[in-house]
Design a protein around this motif. Structure first.
Motif, PDB file in Angstrom:
ATOM      1  N   LYS A 169       7.170  -9.818  78.248  1.00 17.40           N
ATOM      2  CA  LYS A 169       7.022 -11.165  78.756  1.00 17.40           C
ATOM      3  C   LYS A 169       7.129 -11.192  80.243  1.00 17.40           C
ATOM      4  O   LYS A 169       7.898 -10.589  80.699  1.00 17.40           O
ATOM      5  CB  LYS A 169       8.202 -12.150  78.238  1.00 17.40           C
ATOM      6  N   PHE A 170       6.413 -11.809  81.045  1.00 17.23           N
ATOM      7  CA  PHE A 170       6.202 -11.994  82.331  1.00 17.23           C
ATOM      8  C   PHE A 170       6.447 -13.234  82.965  1.00 17.23           C
ATOM      9  O   PHE A 170       5.731 -14.085  82.855  1.00 17.23           O
ATOM     10  CB  PHE A 170       5.017 -11.548  82.914  1.00 17.23           C
ATOM     11  N   GLU A 171       7.987 -13.592  83.210  1.00 20.74           N
ATOM     12  CA  GLU A 171       8.185 -14.805  83.596  1.00 20.74           C
ATOM     13  C   GLU A 171       8.629 -14.820  84.949  1.00 20.74           C
ATOM     14  O   GLU A 171       8.997 -13.764  85.692  1.00 20.74           O
ATOM     15  CB  GLU A 171       9.663 -15.147  83.188  1.00 20.74           C
ATOM     16  N   PRO A 172       8.187 -15.813  86.000  1.00 20.75           N
ATOM     17  CA  PRO A 172       8.040 -15.707  87.449  1.00 20.75           C
ATOM     18  C   PRO A 172       9.545 -15.333  87.726  1.00 20.75           C
ATOM     19  O   PRO A 172       9.652 -14.787  88.994  1.00 20.75           O
ATOM     20  CB  PRO A 172       7.488 -16.987  87.839  1.00 20.75           C
TER      21      PRO A 172
ATOM     22  N   SER B 287       2.744  -0.738  91.446  1.00 22.76           N
ATOM     23  CA  SER B 287       2.739  -1.200  89.948  1.00 22.76           C
ATOM     24  C   SER B 287       1.688  -0.365  89.153  1.00 22.76           C
ATOM     25  O   SER B 287       0.588   0.023  89.760  1.00 22.76           O
ATOM     26  CB  SER B 287       3.013  -2.392  89.627  1.00 22.76           C
ATOM     27  N   ILE B 288       2.044  -0.108  88.042  1.00 19.42           N
ATOM     28  CA  ILE B 288       0.979   0.251  86.971  1.00 19.42           C
ATOM     29  C   ILE B 288       0.023  -0.869  86.936  1.00 19.42           C
ATOM     30  O   ILE B 288       0.400  -2.174  86.901  1.00 19.42           O
ATOM     31  CB  ILE B 288       1.348   0.346  85.733  1.00 19.42           C
ATOM     32  N   ASN B 289      -1.362  -0.750  86.996  1.00 17.54           N
ATOM     33  CA  ASN B 289      -2.353  -1.698  86.852  1.00 17.54           C
ATOM     34  C   ASN B 289      -3.823  -1.134  86.479  1.00 17.54           C
ATOM     35  O   ASN B 289      -3.673   0.141  85.759  1.00 17.54           O
ATOM     36  CB  ASN B 289      -2.616  -2.401  88.336  1.00 17.54           C
ATOM     37  N   ALA B 290      -4.628  -2.015  86.194  1.00 16.34           N
ATOM     38  CA  ALA B 290      -5.936  -1.619  85.762  1.00 16.34           C
ATOM     39  C   ALA B 290      -6.689  -0.149  86.169  1.00 16.34           C
ATOM     40  O   ALA B 290      -7.277   0.413  85.586  1.00 16.34           O
ATOM     41  CB  ALA B 290      -7.000  -2.639  85.663  1.00 16.34           C
ATOM     42  N   SER B 291      -6.299   0.012  87.564  1.00 15.97           N
ATOM     43  CA  SER B 291      -6.833   1.122  88.219  1.00 15.97           C
ATOM     44  C   SER B 291      -6.350   2.357  88.036  1.00 15.97           C
ATOM     45  O   SER B 291      -6.946   3.361  88.315  1.00 15.97           O
ATOM     46  CB  SER B 291      -7.018   0.767  89.751  1.00 15.97           C
ATOM     47  N   ASN B 292      -4.921   2.438  87.356  1.00 15.06           N
ATOM     48  CA  ASN B 292      -4.345   3.591  87.299  1.00 15.06           C
ATOM     49  C   ASN B 292      -3.728   3.801  85.857  1.00 15.06           C
ATOM     50  O   ASN B 292      -3.086   5.093  85.563  1.00 15.06           O
ATOM     51  CB  ASN B 292      -3.321   3.849  88.255  1.00 15.06           C
ATOM     52  N   ILE B 293      -3.849   2.988  84.843  1.00 16.29           N
ATOM     53  CA  ILE B 293      -3.285   2.991  83.670  1.00 16.29           C
ATOM     54  C   ILE B 293      -3.598   4.123  83.062  1.00 16.29           C
ATOM     55  O   ILE B 293      -3.140   4.871  82.214  1.00 16.29           O
ATOM     56  CB  ILE B 293      -3.489   1.673  82.803  1.00 16.29           C
TER      57      ILE B 293
ATOM     58  N   ILE C 169       7.979   4.028  86.189  1.00 14.15           N
ATOM     59  CA  ILE C 169       7.169   3.320  85.527  1.00 14.15           C
ATOM     60  C   ILE C 169       7.551   1.686  85.794  1.00 14.15           C
ATOM     61  O   ILE C 169       8.520   1.412  85.436  1.00 14.15           O
ATOM     62  CB  ILE C 169       7.289   3.422  83.881  1.00 14.15           C
ATOM     63  N   VAL C 170       6.652   1.083  86.670  1.00 12.29           N
ATOM     64  CA  VAL C 170       6.872  -0.374  87.037  1.00 12.29           C
ATOM     65  C   VAL C 170       5.831  -1.250  86.411  1.00 12.29           C
ATOM     66  O   VAL C 170       4.715  -0.759  86.851  1.00 12.29           O
ATOM     67  CB  VAL C 170       7.084  -0.309  88.800  1.00 12.29           C
ATOM     68  N   ILE C 171       6.266  -2.273  85.872  1.00 16.41           N
ATOM     69  CA  ILE C 171       5.158  -3.132  85.436  1.00 16.41           C
ATOM     70  C   ILE C 171       5.487  -4.692  85.983  1.00 16.41           C
ATOM     71  O   ILE C 171       6.656  -4.986  85.764  1.00 16.41           O
ATOM     72  CB  ILE C 171       5.058  -3.361  83.940  1.00 16.41           C
ATOM     73  N   MET C 172       4.488  -5.351  86.768  1.00 21.98           N
ATOM     74  CA  MET C 172       4.942  -6.498  87.416  1.00 21.98           C
ATOM     75  C   MET C 172       3.735  -7.428  86.764  1.00 21.98           C
ATOM     76  O   MET C 172       2.959  -7.210  85.943  1.00 21.98           O
ATOM     77  CB  MET C 172       4.570  -6.453  88.805  1.00 21.98           C
ATOM     78  N   LYS C 173       4.079  -8.621  87.037  1.00 22.85           N
ATOM     79  CA  LYS C 173       3.206  -9.766  86.757  1.00 22.85           C
ATOM     80  C   LYS C 173       1.613  -9.562  87.097  1.00 22.85           C
ATOM     81  O   LYS C 173       0.757  -9.749  85.976  1.00 22.85           O
ATOM     82  CB  LYS C 173       3.537 -11.032  87.275  1.00 22.85           C
TER      83      LYS C 173
ATOM     84  N   SER D  15       0.357  -6.583  86.882  1.00 24.58           N
ATOM     85  CA  SER D  15      -0.164  -5.500  86.324  1.00 24.58           C
ATOM     86  C   SER D  15      -0.971  -6.010  85.273  1.00 24.58           C
ATOM     87  O   SER D  15      -2.033  -5.499  84.855  1.00 24.58           O
ATOM     88  CB  SER D  15       0.773  -4.720  85.998  1.00 24.58           C
ATOM     89  N   ILE D  16      -0.972  -7.148  84.668  1.00 28.24           N
ATOM     90  CA  ILE D  16      -1.597  -7.862  83.649  1.00 28.24           C
ATOM     91  C   ILE D  16      -2.688  -8.755  84.101  1.00 28.24           C
ATOM     92  O   ILE D  16      -3.752  -8.665  83.798  1.00 28.24           O
ATOM     93  CB  ILE D  16      -0.763  -8.510  82.421  1.00 28.24           C
ATOM     94  N   PHE D  17      -2.290  -9.740  84.963  1.00 26.57           N
ATOM     95  CA  PHE D  17      -3.402 -10.607  85.296  1.00 26.57           C
ATOM     96  C   PHE D  17      -3.938 -10.292  86.511  1.00 26.57           C
ATOM     97  O   PHE D  17      -4.903 -11.171  86.949  1.00 26.57           O
ATOM     98  CB  PHE D  17      -2.226 -12.055  85.562  1.00 26.57           C
ATOM     99  N   GLY D  18      -3.604  -9.233  87.297  1.00 26.10           N
ATOM    100  CA  GLY D  18      -4.483  -8.916  88.710  1.00 26.10           C
ATOM    101  C   GLY D  18      -3.964  -9.638  89.592  1.00 26.10           C
ATOM    102  O   GLY D  18      -3.141 -10.459  89.499  1.00 26.10           O
ATOM    103  N   ASP D  19      -4.574  -9.408  90.875  1.00 22.25           N
ATOM    104  CA  ASP D  19      -4.120  -9.969  91.939  1.00 22.25           C
ATOM    105  C   ASP D  19      -5.366  -9.922  93.042  1.00 22.25           C
ATOM    106  O   ASP D  19      -5.761  -9.010  93.343  1.00 22.25           O
ATOM    107  CB  ASP D  19      -3.001  -9.041  92.852  1.00 22.25           C
TER     108      ASP D  19
END
Length: 427
Positions: free
Chosen positions: A7-10, A354-360, A373-377, A379-383
């Motif tokens: 779950k990614f809560e702000p 963070s881990i993201n689409a470019s490095n997973i 291993i760092v997962i941020m908001k 990481s899933i929704f993009g920036d």
């Protein structure tokens, strides 16, 4: 994402940001009985909101005396209190001061910048410290009156319209020869003039802010720094930033290695002759870990046969846990297979948040991760600001083969519990 238990809560973003700051690559430049902090490698990235960013900086550097990585002071507003920086004495990497509107940054005890890492070839980079919407706000005071030496790297000071007195500093006394000094700065009219006994070079008003020279005034016989113009004022050749006397134990900082209170060319080894076996046995008195001699390598570091602490074994060796110590063992033939991957803060992911689409995909089939291993908001929704694409949460299954993450250790006191400084000893 529910299927994966994520779950990614702000409101929880600050937790991830704190974890990122905390587990930036650990270094070995710890000094005896001095509080050290890890530093950051974020460059000009703002972590969260302005207030979250300030809170993280304050947690990281409050009480800190030695910064093991880079000191990045960014996005401080005019109402922020920067006094939490006043205890810092040494920085192993670079110092970046940028995009601040705060009036004063009191680095009053900073004495040496090692420049092990550089920002655009600079060990000291000061830029864009003003408020675009209010030209009466901006950095004015930067009293680095104890700064005596930058071991490697350039100095760049530009676009600081309200900054005072740094144009009066004799930077050639601080910076090693061969490194550029780019100071595009002239003190504005509101700035104080140097006190008379400062002889034209000062960090601010009053005699306490006079620049103290430790190189340009030295006698020709001196090997490096000095505390006065007489030949008897020369510092030992292993001293950095000056000294209080002629011995290697009188240095304000060490040029290469520190073993307790002594500055050395290298960490000492002890070879002993065994009368029973008629063999010379090699024993390490201290391991070389960064610029410090230590009795044992810190957590996350591996021991080599050469008496050094390293973060990764060489290509012809592999890591083996041995009596609670990670040791690099030379391969007898082909090295054992097993995929060791860089995590956040290491290698090709050193500057990644963070881990993201470019490095997973880099983590597929990994068994050991060197780093975090760092997962941020995002990481899933993009920036969109960093042009990071959204990632399918199902791709997190690529992490399932990981057996060990070297920068995370739960249920122990070996790692600091927050971004605050920790105390490391070498004796």
């Amino acid at each position: 994402m529910k299927a994966l238990g994520l779950k990614f809560e702000p409101r929880r973003l600050s937790v991830f940001l704190t974890i990122f700051l905390l587990f930036i690559r650990q270094s070995c430049n710890a000094e005896v009985d001095r509080k050290v902090c890890l530093g950051t490698n974020n460059k000009l990235t703002k972590l969260g909101t302005t207030e979250e960013h300030y809170k993280l900086l304050k947690e990281m550097y409050s009480g800190c005396e030695i910064v093991l990585g880079n000191l990045e002071i960014t996005y401080l507003e005019s109402y922020h209190d920067a006094s939490f920086l006043k205890e810092i004495q040494e920085v192993a990497g670079y110092v970046l001061i940028a995009f601040n509107s705060v009036k004063a940054i009191p680095l009053i005890n900073l004495r040496v910048i090692r420049g092990n890492n550089l920002y655009k070839d600079s060990a000291l980079h000061i830029t864009f410290n003003f408020n675009e919407s209010n030209n009466t706000l901006g950095l004015e005071e930067l009293p680095m009156r104890q700064l005596k030496e930058i071991l490697q790297g350039e100095v760049t000071i530009t676009r600081n319209p309200r900054l005072c007195n740094l144009d009066t500093i004799k930077w050639k006394d601080i910076v090693h020869s061969g490194n550029d000094i780019d100071v595009k700065q002239s003190s504005p009219s509101h700035c104080p003039t140097c006190a008379e006994d400062c002889k034209g070079s000062c960090w601010g008003s009053g005699s306490a802010n006079c620049q103290t020279l430790t190189k340009l005034i030295c006698a020709q016989q001196c090997p490096g720094r000095c505390r006065g113009p007489s030949p008897s004022d020369c510092c030992h050749s292993q001293c950095a930033a000056g000294c209080t006397g002629p011995r290697e134990t009188d240095c304000l900082a060490c040029l290469k290695f520190r073993d307790g209170d002594t500055c050395l060319e290298s960490c000492s080894w002890t070879n002993t002759y065994n009368l029973r076996t008629n063999l010379v046995e090699v024993g390490y008195k201290k391991y070389a870990c960064g610029s410090t001699c230590v009795n044992k390598c810190p957590y996350n570091y591996m021991v080599t046969d050469f008496g050094t602490c390293v973060q990764k074994c060489s290509e012809n060796s592999y890591m083996v846990p041995e009596h609670g110590v990670l040791r690099c063992i030379e391969c007898d033939g082909p090295c054992p297979k097993g995929k060791i991957c860089n995590g956040i803060g290491y290698g090709n992911l050193e500057g990644v948040l963070s881990i993201n689409a470019s490095n997973i995909d880099d983590f597929e089939n990994c068994t050991i991760v060197l780093g975090s291993i760092v997962i941020m908001k995002f990481s899933i929704f993009g920036d969109r600001y960093t042009n990071t694409s959204a990632m399918d949460p199902a791709k997190l299954k690529k992490l399932k083969s990981i057996r060990e993450i070297t920068d995370v250790k739960n249920a122990t006191n070996e790692r600091p519990a927050s971004g605050k400084s920790m105390l490391l000893k070498t004796n």
